[in-house]
Design an enzyme around this catalytic site. Structure first.
Site, mmCIF file in Angstrom:
data_model
loop_
_atom_site.group_PDB
_atom_site.id
_atom_site.type_symbol
_atom_site.label_atom_id
_atom_site.label_comp_id
_atom_site.label_asym_id
_atom_site.label_seq_id
_atom_site.Cartn_x
_atom_site.Cartn_y
_atom_site.Cartn_z
ATOM 1 C CB CYS A 9 29.908 40.989 44.744
ATOM 2 S SG CYS A 9 31.611 41.389 45.190
ATOM 3 C CG ASN B 75 24.720 42.523 38.492
ATOM 4 O OD1 ASN B 75 25.268 43.477 38.997
ATOM 5 N ND2 ASN B 75 25.378 41.406 38.219
ATOM 6 C CG HIS C 279 24.182 43.458 43.068
ATOM 7 N ND1 HIS C 279 24.751 42.230 42.833
ATOM 8 C CD2 HIS C 279 25.109 44.363 42.658
ATOM 9 C CE1 HIS C 279 25.960 42.369 42.311
ATOM 10 N NE2 HIS C 279 26.200 43.665 42.204
ATOM 11 N NE ARG D 192 32.674 43.007 35.867
ATOM 12 C CZ ARG D 192 32.327 43.274 37.114
ATOM 13 N NH1 ARG D 192 32.674 42.447 38.102
ATOM 14 N NH2 ARG D 192 31.597 44.336 37.405
#
Length: 304
Positions: A240, A249, A209, A14
């Site tokens: 993001c 991440n 992150h 995701r």
């Protein structure tokens, strides 16, 4: 010392995929999910139910979710940003939602076109929709830092949590370092303050992150603060789209290597995980990170 079980939530399918502009074929997504499952992943944020116009990468959410749900023992959570998409996810058969809102008003407006308090009301409405047996994860973005406003005062994060905790005390609450700028001392301090202020909230998680290379250090800080659920993304995929400058991440393989070296079992096969991570690096346009993959891949006969 009381035994603690570490749960790694693989968020690459995701959070990792959503930032890639070129649409990844659904079959490729499913193959990567299969590889992660074969490596031992048993909890995964597999996709998100969002506007296909805004995030075309995730237009296949239903198919991806159902594929992941077919795997025995895999806890499949799906991200939802608002009431409308939460309803779509539930209608499609979702059993574990992850609702996201931001402490920062600017970030929340850019991310979901709502004020934080409007998102609180969405969360309240979603809680009323949940069928028996469905679970909720609450992702609190910009809990530590905002790409526009900088450091978020801890009290601002705690104030937003006040109404949220009471809506669903059993929900898992994930404090998210959206920009990757937080340092381990601040991770520990905010979790300590949150747990002290909300003793009724028993389930906490951390999402970080690796923008400044502190991803693993912050994960360890969260663990040392008593947090047993950690988000990570294979190959460090991510970033993001509503946090300019934020890179990927923290890499799942880096987290696994670190905890195994600390004598804390993850239950994951690092070799298979590195194989999946190497495959992830080959996605066109992928923003990758991590160190362990590049060290171990040659010994495993893999080219990263």
């Amino acid at each position: 010392m009381r035994f603690r079980h570490l749960t790694i939530v693989e968020v690459g399918p995701r959070d990792g995929f959503q930032s890639i502009a070129a649409v990844i074929p659904t079959t490729t997504k499913l193959d990567l999910i299969d590889q992660l499952y074969a490596a031992g992943i048993r909890r995964m944020e597999a996709t998100a139910f969002v506007s296909a116009a805004a995030v075309p990468q995730l237009a296949d959410a239903g198919e991806v979710m159902r594929h992941a749900q077919s795997m025995q023992g895999l806890d499949v959570q799906v991200l939802v940003p608002n009431l409308r998409n939460a309803q779509k996810a539930l209608d499609a058969g979702a059993a574990h939602l992850a609702f996201v809102l931001s402490v920062s008003e600017k970030h929340n407006q850019n991310n979901v076109r709502r004020t934080p308090l409007e998102s609180v009301e969405d969360y309240r409405a979603i809680a009323d929709l949940l069928p028996d047996g469905a679970r909720m994860r609450l992702n609190v973005a910009t809990a530590f830092d905002c790409p526009w406003d900088g450091k978020m005062p801890p009290e601002q994060t705690l104030a937003l949590l006040e109404p949220l905790v009471d809506i669903l005390p059993d929900a898992e609450i994930c404090l998210c370092d959206t920009t990757g700028k937080v340092t381990p001392d601040r991770v520990s301090a905010l979790f300590a303050a949150a747990k002290a202020r909300f003793p009724q909230a028993r389930r906490w998680a951390y999402h970080g992150h690796d923008t400044y290379g502190l991803g693993v250090a912050n994960v360890v800080a969260a663990w040392n603060a008593g947090i047993n659920v950690i988000d990570a993304s294979f190959a460090g995929l991510g970033g993001c789209p509503f946090a300019p400058g934020a890179t990927g991440n923290v890499a799942t393989e880096d987290v696994v290597w670190t905890f195994e070296q600390m004598g804390i079992s993850t239950g994951l096969d690092l070799g298979r995980l590195v194989g999946a991570a190497v495959a992830g690096t080959k996605l066109p346009g992928a923003l990758i990170g991590g160190r362990v993959r590049d060290v171990l891949a040659p010994a495993l006969g893999l080219s990263s």
